[in-house]
Write a protein that holds these residues in place. Sequence first.
Motif, short mmCIF file in Angstrom:
data_model
loop_
_atom_site.label_atom_id
_atom_site.label_comp_id
_atom_site.label_asym_id
_atom_site.label_seq_id
_atom_site.Cartn_x
_atom_site.Cartn_y
_atom_site.Cartn_z
N LYS A 78 -4.29 83.56 -56.93
CA LYS A 78 -3.07 83.77 -57.70
C LYS A 78 -1.90 84.16 -56.79
N ALA A 79 -2.20 85.03 -55.82
CA ALA A 79 -1.13 85.45 -54.91
C ALA A 79 -0.65 84.28 -54.05
N SER A 80 -1.56 83.44 -53.59
CA SER A 80 -1.14 82.30 -52.76
C SER A 80 -0.30 81.31 -53.57
N GLU A 81 -0.57 81.18 -54.87
CA GLU A 81 0.26 80.33 -55.72
C GLU A 81 1.68 80.90 -55.82
N VAL A 82 1.79 82.23 -55.92
CA VAL A 82 3.11 82.86 -55.95
C VAL A 82 3.81 82.67 -54.61
N CYS A 83 3.06 82.80 -53.52
CA CYS A 83 3.63 82.53 -52.19
C CYS A 83 4.25 81.14 -52.15
N GLN A 84 3.52 80.17 -52.68
CA GLN A 84 4.02 78.79 -52.64
C GLN A 84 5.29 78.63 -53.46
N ARG A 85 5.34 79.27 -54.62
CA ARG A 85 6.56 79.20 -55.45
C ARG A 85 7.75 79.79 -54.70
N ASN A 86 7.54 80.92 -54.04
CA ASN A 86 8.64 81.55 -53.31
C ASN A 86 9.01 80.76 -52.06
N ALA A 87 8.00 80.18 -51.42
CA ALA A 87 8.27 79.32 -50.26
C ALA A 87 9.11 78.12 -50.67
N ASP A 88 8.78 77.54 -51.81
CA ASP A 88 9.52 76.36 -52.28
C ASP A 88 11.00 76.69 -52.52
N LEU A 89 11.27 77.91 -53.00
CA LEU A 89 12.65 78.31 -53.23
C LEU A 89 13.46 78.26 -51.94
N VAL A 90 12.90 78.85 -50.89
CA VAL A 90 13.62 78.92 -49.61
C VAL A 90 13.68 77.56 -48.93
N ASN A 91 12.59 76.81 -49.01
CA ASN A 91 12.58 75.48 -48.40
C ASN A 91 13.62 74.57 -49.05
N THR A 92 13.80 74.73 -50.37
CA THR A 92 14.81 73.93 -51.06
C THR A 92 16.20 74.26 -50.57
#
Length: 201
Positions: A78-92
Amino acid sequence: MSRIIAGAAGGTPLASVPGSLTRPTTDRVKEALFSRLDAFEIIAEARVLDLYAGSGSLGVESASRGAGTVDLVEFDGKASEVCQRNADLVNTVAGHKVVSVHRSKVESFLERAAEGTRWDLVFLDPPYPLDEVGLAAVLAKLLPHLAEGAVVVVERSTRTPEPDWPDGLERFAEKKYGETRLWFAEPGVDEGPEAMLADGE
């Protein structure tokens, strides 16, 4: 709600890990931490590693402030999924991939890291169950992957003792914020952040 404090994505709300799976760094501590790192002039174009990343807030904050690459390492699904969501924000915002998420145990990730892989800035915010022996073992595995002049930041409860630093990794500062204590260490003691601290940081 936690947010990205400054940089290209400053003000962006971050997704949080549900329940009590992680111990998130408060915005107050994060702001103080990055103020100090800014004084060290280490973030711009840095290769950043965020171990026990939780929501990835420290890593994505680094990316927002100009880090070159950021690796978030988190084993919980679950935490790694949240990491990915937050990573996507910055990468965008960046327009290209700055932040990568690795679902892995920290020990396994470091053991698999290619020889010659080096990071300039490393965050470790281990869970409470990780004892001092376990933390020392992780620091020892990390040491060969630190660039010259790297900074390692260990976040712990004020109720835990100072980490047992391996030979070659030396603490140069520590700071308490409420129930949180940050330890700063570097490989060797040349002209890195310790010298800046001695000059009046």
